[in-house]
Design a protein around this motif. Structure first.
Motif, PDB file in Angstrom:
ATOM      1  N   ARG A  52       0.828  -1.196   0.000  1.00  0.00           N
ATOM      2  CA  ARG A  52       0.000   0.000   0.000  1.00  0.00           C
ATOM      3  C   ARG A  52       0.871   1.258   0.000  1.00  0.00           C
ATOM      4  NH1 ARG A  52      -2.524   4.289   0.025  1.00  0.00           N
ATOM      5  NH2 ARG A  52      -4.501   4.663   1.074  1.00  0.00           N
ATOM      6  N   THR A  53       0.672   2.137  -0.979  1.00  0.00           N
ATOM      7  CA  THR A  53       1.422   3.377  -1.038  1.00  0.00           C
ATOM      8  C   THR A  53       0.576   4.536  -0.532  1.00  0.00           C
ATOM      9  OG1 THR A  53       0.749   3.739  -3.330  1.00  0.00           O
ATOM     10  CG2 THR A  53       2.829   2.589  -2.967  1.00  0.00           C
ATOM     11  N   LEU A  54       1.249   5.543  -0.017  1.00  0.00           N
ATOM     12  CA  LEU A  54       0.578   6.667   0.605  1.00  0.00           C
ATOM     13  C   LEU A  54       0.742   7.937  -0.215  1.00  0.00           C
ATOM     14  CD1 LEU A  54       1.782   6.194   4.305  1.00  0.00           C
ATOM     15  CD2 LEU A  54      -0.399   5.490   3.329  1.00  0.00           C
ATOM     16  N   ALA A  55      -0.270   8.781  -0.165  1.00  0.00           N
ATOM     17  CA  ALA A  55      -0.155  10.118  -0.723  1.00  0.00           C
ATOM     18  C   ALA A  55       0.480  11.015   0.336  1.00  0.00           C
ATOM     19  CB  ALA A  55      -1.527  10.647  -1.121  1.00  0.00           C
ATOM     20  N   LEU A  56       0.956  12.170  -0.106  1.00  0.00           N
ATOM     21  CA  LEU A  56       1.709  13.039   0.787  1.00  0.00           C
ATOM     22  C   LEU A  56       0.881  13.499   1.983  1.00  0.00           C
ATOM     23  CD1 LEU A  56       4.586  14.098   0.775  1.00  0.00           C
ATOM     24  CD2 LEU A  56       3.748  16.215  -0.230  1.00  0.00           C
ATOM     25  N   ASP A  57      -0.390  13.853   1.762  1.00  0.00           N
ATOM     26  CA  ASP A  57      -1.212  14.342   2.867  1.00  0.00           C
ATOM     27  C   ASP A  57      -1.542  13.225   3.854  1.00  0.00           C
ATOM     28  OD1 ASP A  57      -2.808  13.058   1.020  1.00  0.00           O
ATOM     29  OD2 ASP A  57      -4.564  14.301   1.407  1.00  0.00           O
ATOM     30  N   GLU A  58      -1.531  11.962   3.382  1.00  0.00           N
ATOM     31  CA  GLU A  58      -1.756  10.836   4.285  1.00  0.00           C
ATOM     32  C   GLU A  58      -0.542  10.610   5.184  1.00  0.00           C
ATOM     33  OE1 GLU A  58      -4.705   7.962   1.693  1.00  0.00           O
ATOM     34  OE2 GLU A  58      -2.559   7.882   1.291  1.00  0.00           O
ATOM     35  N   ILE A  59       0.640  10.725   4.593  1.00  0.00           N
ATOM     36  CA  ILE A  59       1.857  10.529   5.373  1.00  0.00           C
ATOM     37  C   ILE A  59       1.982  11.605   6.440  1.00  0.00           C
ATOM     38  CG2 ILE A  59       4.369  10.321   5.285  1.00  0.00           C
ATOM     39  CD1 ILE A  59       4.056   9.767   2.271  1.00  0.00           C
ATOM     40  N   SER A  60       1.753  12.838   6.034  1.00  0.00           N
ATOM     41  CA  SER A  60       1.997  13.974   6.916  1.00  0.00           C
ATOM     42  C   SER A  60       0.777  14.370   7.733  1.00  0.00           C
ATOM     43  CB  SER A  60       2.470  15.174   6.103  1.00  0.00           C
ATOM     44  OG  SER A  60       1.468  15.575   5.182  1.00  0.00           O
TER      45      SER A  60
ATOM     46  N   SER B  44       3.480  16.776  -8.472  1.00  0.00           N
ATOM     47  CA  SER B  44       2.524  16.457  -7.412  1.00  0.00           C
ATOM     48  C   SER B  44       2.872  17.153  -6.092  1.00  0.00           C
ATOM     49  CB  SER B  44       2.470  14.944  -7.182  1.00  0.00           C
ATOM     50  OG  SER B  44       3.702  14.471  -6.661  1.00  0.00           O
ATOM     51  N   LEU B  45       4.069  17.734  -6.002  1.00  0.00           N
ATOM     52  CA  LEU B  45       4.494  18.388  -4.769  1.00  0.00           C
ATOM     53  C   LEU B  45       3.963  19.819  -4.733  1.00  0.00           C
ATOM     54  CD1 LEU B  45       8.183  17.110  -4.561  1.00  0.00           C
ATOM     55  CD2 LEU B  45       6.131  16.157  -3.490  1.00  0.00           C
ATOM     56  N   ASN B  46       3.161  20.103  -3.728  1.00  0.00           N
ATOM     57  CA  ASN B  46       2.504  21.398  -3.603  1.00  0.00           C
ATOM     58  C   ASN B  46       3.380  22.341  -2.771  1.00  0.00           C
ATOM     59  OD1 ASN B  46       0.850  23.592  -3.087  1.00  0.00           O
ATOM     60  ND2 ASN B  46      -0.939  22.380  -2.546  1.00  0.00           N
ATOM     61  N   PRO B  47       3.779  23.495  -3.330  1.00  0.00           N
ATOM     62  CA  PRO B  47       4.626  24.436  -2.582  1.00  0.00           C
ATOM     63  C   PRO B  47       3.996  24.900  -1.267  1.00  0.00           C
ATOM     64  CG  PRO B  47       4.553  25.023  -4.913  1.00  0.00           C
ATOM     65  CD  PRO B  47       3.520  23.952  -4.702  1.00  0.00           C
ATOM     66  N   GLU B  48       2.676  24.836  -1.152  1.00  0.00           N
ATOM     67  CA  GLU B  48       2.030  25.277   0.080  1.00  0.00           C
ATOM     68  C   GLU B  48       2.227  24.278   1.216  1.00  0.00           C
ATOM     69  OE1 GLU B  48      -2.041  26.169  -0.530  1.00  0.00           O
ATOM     70  OE2 GLU B  48      -1.673  27.775  -1.987  1.00  0.00           O
ATOM     71  N   ASN B  49       2.492  23.023   0.863  1.00  0.00           N
ATOM     72  CA  ASN B  49       2.581  21.977   1.878  1.00  0.00           C
ATOM     73  C   ASN B  49       3.971  21.381   2.031  1.00  0.00           C
ATOM     74  OD1 ASN B  49      -0.215  22.220   2.237  1.00  0.00           O
ATOM     75  ND2 ASN B  49      -0.643  20.703   0.650  1.00  0.00           N
ATOM     76  N   VAL B  50       4.860  21.620   1.078  1.00  0.00           N
ATOM     77  CA  VAL B  50       6.177  20.995   1.073  1.00  0.00           C
ATOM     78  C   VAL B  50       7.259  22.020   1.383  1.00  0.00           C
ATOM     79  CG1 VAL B  50       7.925  19.842  -0.340  1.00  0.00           C
ATOM     80  CG2 VAL B  50       5.527  19.147  -0.502  1.00  0.00           C
ATOM     81  N   VAL B  51       8.139  21.671   2.319  1.00  0.00           N
ATOM     82  CA  VAL B  51       9.326  22.464   2.611  1.00  0.00           C
ATOM     83  C   VAL B  51      10.527  21.733   2.028  1.00  0.00           C
ATOM     84  CG1 VAL B  51      10.808  23.418   4.430  1.00  0.00           C
ATOM     85  CG2 VAL B  51       8.315  23.379   4.733  1.00  0.00           C
ATOM     86  N   VAL B  52      11.240  22.381   1.124  1.00  0.00           N
ATOM     87  CA  VAL B  52      12.422  21.790   0.491  1.00  0.00           C
ATOM     88  C   VAL B  52      13.614  21.969   1.421  1.00  0.00           C
ATOM     89  CG1 VAL B  52      14.035  21.948  -1.434  1.00  0.00           C
ATOM     90  CG2 VAL B  52      11.575  22.156  -1.843  1.00  0.00           C
ATOM     91  N   GLU B  53      14.185  20.841   1.839  1.00  0.00           N
ATOM     92  CA  GLU B  53      15.328  20.884   2.751  1.00  0.00           C
ATOM     93  C   GLU B  53      16.603  20.605   1.968  1.00  0.00           C
ATOM     94  OE1 GLU B  53      16.841  18.662   6.844  1.00  0.00           O
ATOM     95  OE2 GLU B  53      14.703  18.745   6.368  1.00  0.00           O
ATOM     96  N   LEU B  54      17.591  21.492   2.109  1.00  0.00           N
ATOM     97  CA  LEU B  54      18.860  21.375   1.403  1.00  0.00           C
ATOM     98  C   LEU B  54      19.991  21.296   2.417  1.00  0.00           C
ATOM     99  CD1 LEU B  54      18.272  24.129  -1.317  1.00  0.00           C
ATOM    100  CD2 LEU B  54      17.979  21.661  -1.581  1.00  0.00           C
ATOM    101  N   SER B  55      20.968  20.453   2.125  1.00  0.00           N
ATOM    102  CA  SER B  55      22.103  20.286   3.023  1.00  0.00           C
ATOM    103  C   SER B  55      23.272  21.141   2.558  1.00  0.00           C
ATOM    104  CB  SER B  55      22.517  18.816   3.077  1.00  0.00           C
ATOM    105  OG  SER B  55      23.692  18.667   3.841  1.00  0.00           O
TER     106      SER B  55
ATOM    107  N   LYS C 245      13.128  28.742  -4.869  1.00  0.00           N
ATOM    108  CA  LYS C 245      12.337  29.891  -4.443  1.00  0.00           C
ATOM    109  C   LYS C 245      11.436  30.394  -5.563  1.00  0.00           C
ATOM    110  CE  LYS C 245      11.689  32.304  -0.704  1.00  0.00           C
ATOM    111  NZ  LYS C 245      11.274  31.621   0.546  1.00  0.00           N
ATOM    112  N   GLU C 246      11.960  30.396  -6.789  1.00  0.00           N
ATOM    113  CA  GLU C 246      11.163  30.827  -7.943  1.00  0.00           C
ATOM    114  C   GLU C 246       9.963  29.920  -8.157  1.00  0.00           C
ATOM    115  OE1 GLU C 246      13.849  30.931 -11.192  1.00  0.00           O
ATOM    116  OE2 GLU C 246      14.848  32.790 -10.556  1.00  0.00           O
ATOM    117  N   MET C 247      10.061  28.674  -7.709  1.00  0.00           N
ATOM    118  CA  MET C 247       8.960  27.720  -7.857  1.00  0.00           C
ATOM    119  C   MET C 247       7.943  27.856  -6.731  1.00  0.00           C
ATOM    120  SD  MET C 247      11.289  24.431  -8.946  1.00  0.00           S
ATOM    121  CE  MET C 247       9.918  23.327  -9.189  1.00  0.00           C
ATOM    122  N   GLY C 248       8.221  28.731  -5.763  1.00  0.00           N
ATOM    123  CA  GLY C 248       7.250  29.006  -4.707  1.00  0.00           C
ATOM    124  C   GLY C 248       7.389  28.176  -3.451  1.00  0.00           C
TER     125      GLY C 248
END
Length: 413
Positions: free
Chosen positions: A50-58, A79-90, A107-110
């Protein structure tokens, strides 16, 4: 969507969940898998995985996802929504100019951007206008030294996340120096280990928990206890009518609920109900984590043909953080609770089959994939099946959490 994944909560200053960081097994260093890797993974997935959608996981919270530079170059998945996803960079291994280019592109992608261990040197200051959050590994850094360098982040309106916060003392120190969010399992540890009796208001709940561990119990007696408490009655009816639990019938009375659920499910619910009422002054995520553990251990027990009356695997997962909920030593609690011996051994750190279930779910929580692989071999279970069961446990935990939120009448027990 996502099958091989774990999640870790990020709490705010009130110890409520702000977001979850997602850890991907099929990505480099738990990062979001590349397009090629994702396609290869999808081919490996079987129907029972069973695979999960992002809102189900979070659980509809924000999702922190670590990305490798090469993945960003391929553009982020639509499928990644800028309103719900925080891009983490190392910052590890990447020159400032390369990281700056990635920040500008994201940032340009929101998207909101979080930098892992941003440096305080002057050359890194040019990145600050493009980032929203900075994550600091407080287990490797001197928090006092960190506090001396917070001003540049505060002035740039950058929020601060303390990572690896593993004790309540760590949380208090990080909170006091100015961190906004906190990642780590400090909330799952007892705040103190006082040798004191449980308050009278909780003794009935302890008795109910003990009843759930008995091979047989007096349903009429349980019925009387619940009937005389409006809070418990309300929660039972709300729980049994949750679509996650019951999709077919509308339950309108306590007697109907008890008859509908059956003895084993009644025992699970009694344990769950008691634990919920014991956790009224603790972070809700502590209860949420207990729910996922309970369901996952229960599902493993089914796969291993473990007897379910009493539902020992379920109880081990559900009670695994009872010491943190009651701020008492687990060994002392086991002396007060009439649980069966196998459950007590597993909860107190002993070695038996139930303790293996608990070890496995803890490996999932931390994204310790090597330990998951080893545990799967010991239990003789397919890894893809285990991931599927963990996903199912997350969905169940999310649904039950919604039905037993704090918006219910207080218990009068």
């Amino acid at each position: 969507m996502f099958a091989f994944i774990a999640r870790q909560p990020i709490l705010d200053i009130d110890k409520d969940v702000f977001a979850y960081e997602l850890l991907f097994r099929d990505g480099v260093n738990n990062s979001y898998p590349s397009i090629e890797k994702s396609e290869a993974t999808n081919k490996l997935l079987t129907q029972n995985c069973r695979t999960l959608a992002l809102d189900e996981i979070s659980c509809s919270k924000k999702s922190f996802i670590n990305f490798q530079p090469e993945t960003l170059l391929q553009k982020l998945h639509s499928s990644l929504n800028p309103e719900n996803v925080v891009v983490e960079l190392s910052t590890d291994g990447d020159p400032v100019t390369s990281l700056l280019d990635s920040c500008k592109q994201v940032k340009e992608m929101g998207f909101t951007i979080a930098i892992d261990n941003c440096r305080v040197e002057s050359q890194w200051s040019k990145i600050l206008p493009f980032i929203d959050m900075v994550k600091v590994d407080t287990s490797k850094s001197n928090v006092t030294h960190i506090s001396e360098n917070l001003k540049q982040f505060v002035d740039a309106n950058v929020r601060l996340i303390a990572d690896k916060v593993n004790t309540h003392d760590d949380f208090n120190i990080c909170r006091d120096v100015g961190f906004d969010y906190f990642q780590g399992y400090f909330f799952s540890k007892p705040e103190s280990i006082p040798h004191q009796n449980l308050p009278t208001s909780k003794l009935t709940l302890i008795e109910l928990m003990g009843a759930s561990s008995s091979a047989t119990f007096d349903v009429e007696n349980i019925n009387r206890v619940i009937e005389h408490d409006v809070g418990l009655s309300y929660m039972l009816l709300r729980f049994i009518n949750n679509p996650t639990i019951n999709k077919r019938y509308k339950i309108t009375s306590l007697r109907h609920a008890l008859n509908y659920m059956g003895e084993v499910e009644i025992k699970k619910f009694i344990a769950l109900l008691a634990l919920t009422n014991l956790s009224d002054d603790k972070p809700l995520e502590l209860l949420h984590l207990s729910l996922v553990r309970a369901k996952f251990c229960d599902l493993i027990g089914v796969e291993k043909n473990l007897g379910n009356n009493p539902p020992t695997a379920f109880l081990v997962g559900l009670f695994s953080m009872l010491d943190a909920l009651l701020d008492q030593d687990m060994q002392i609690l086991m002396e007060k609770l009439p649980l069966i011996e196998d459950v007590k051994v597993a909860l107190c750190g002993g070695q038996n089959e139930l303790s293996m279930y608990l070890m496995l779910v803890q490996a999932f929580e931390s994204g310790n994939w090597l330990k998951v692989i080893r545990s799967a071999k010991i239990l003789d279970l397919e890894q893809k099946l285990l991931h599927s069961l963990f996903n199912e446990a997350i969905l169940w935990g999310n649904g039950v959490k919604r039905s037993i939120s704090r918006h219910f009448p207080e218990s009068k027990v």
